[in-house]
Design a protein around this motif. Sequence first.
Motif, PDB file in Angstrom:
ATOM      1  N   GLN A 233       0.825  -1.209   0.000  1.00 56.83           N
ATOM      2  CA  GLN A 233       0.000   0.000   0.000  1.00 56.83           C
ATOM      3  C   GLN A 233       0.860   1.260   0.000  1.00 56.83           C
ATOM      4  OE1 GLN A 233      -0.389  -2.608   2.093  1.00 56.83           O
ATOM      5  NE2 GLN A 233      -2.321  -3.458   1.379  1.00 56.83           N
ATOM      6  N   GLU A 234       1.923   1.262   0.811  1.00 57.49           N
ATOM      7  CA  GLU A 234       2.829   2.421   0.831  1.00 57.49           C
ATOM      8  C   GLU A 234       3.529   2.577  -0.510  1.00 57.49           C
ATOM      9  OE1 GLU A 234       5.613   2.387   4.075  1.00 57.49           O
ATOM     10  OE2 GLU A 234       4.023   2.209   5.574  1.00 57.49           O
TER      11      GLU A 234
ATOM     12  N   ARG B 298       1.041   4.110  -2.854  1.00 60.53           N
ATOM     13  CA  ARG B 298       0.836   5.510  -2.471  1.00 60.53           C
ATOM     14  C   ARG B 298       1.997   6.377  -2.961  1.00 60.53           C
ATOM     15  NH1 ARG B 298      -1.751   4.467   1.967  1.00 60.53           N
ATOM     16  NH2 ARG B 298       0.095   3.824   3.105  1.00 60.53           N
TER      17      ARG B 298
END
Length: 161
Positions: A52-53, A56
């Motif tokens: 997810q990071e 992002r």
Amino acid sequence: FERGDFYKVVALVEGRLLSIYDGVTEYAVGRLLRDRALPKHRGGLYVARSPQEALRATFTLPQSSKLPWAPRYLLRCHVQGPIEEYRGKLAVSALLVLSASPLSAAFGGASYAARCRRARQPQARPQLAPEVAQPPRNREASEAARLVSAAASTAGSAILF
């Protein structure tokens, strides 16, 4: 190598996994890459602690990035050397690519272009009956709209039976 998995999103161009930022650095499963991590964005290979990071991070790439429109792949890596961390970004001196997976639409889209297209798609809107969408101007028009609606309803019933 540092324990645990780290992640990086890259571009797929002509079967090659390339850096979205420079369009030149090539990644491949089993390949070890090195670039000394230095403070203040002066070197290193950028990674994230979670998928997810990593995804992002692709939304904060510089405008000068070379491959913002290319389809995306998620790399799972092991890293080595000191980790330089600044403003939520991690730079490492070496990384070993363990696996590469295409990013699905469910995970955020294959590319910036795909996310833009999805954002521009019109949302489904409820269809209004003709008499509601454009109110009749007089009594005859109102009666005509009622008759058309009744005929359509009857025709639909005949088709169903």
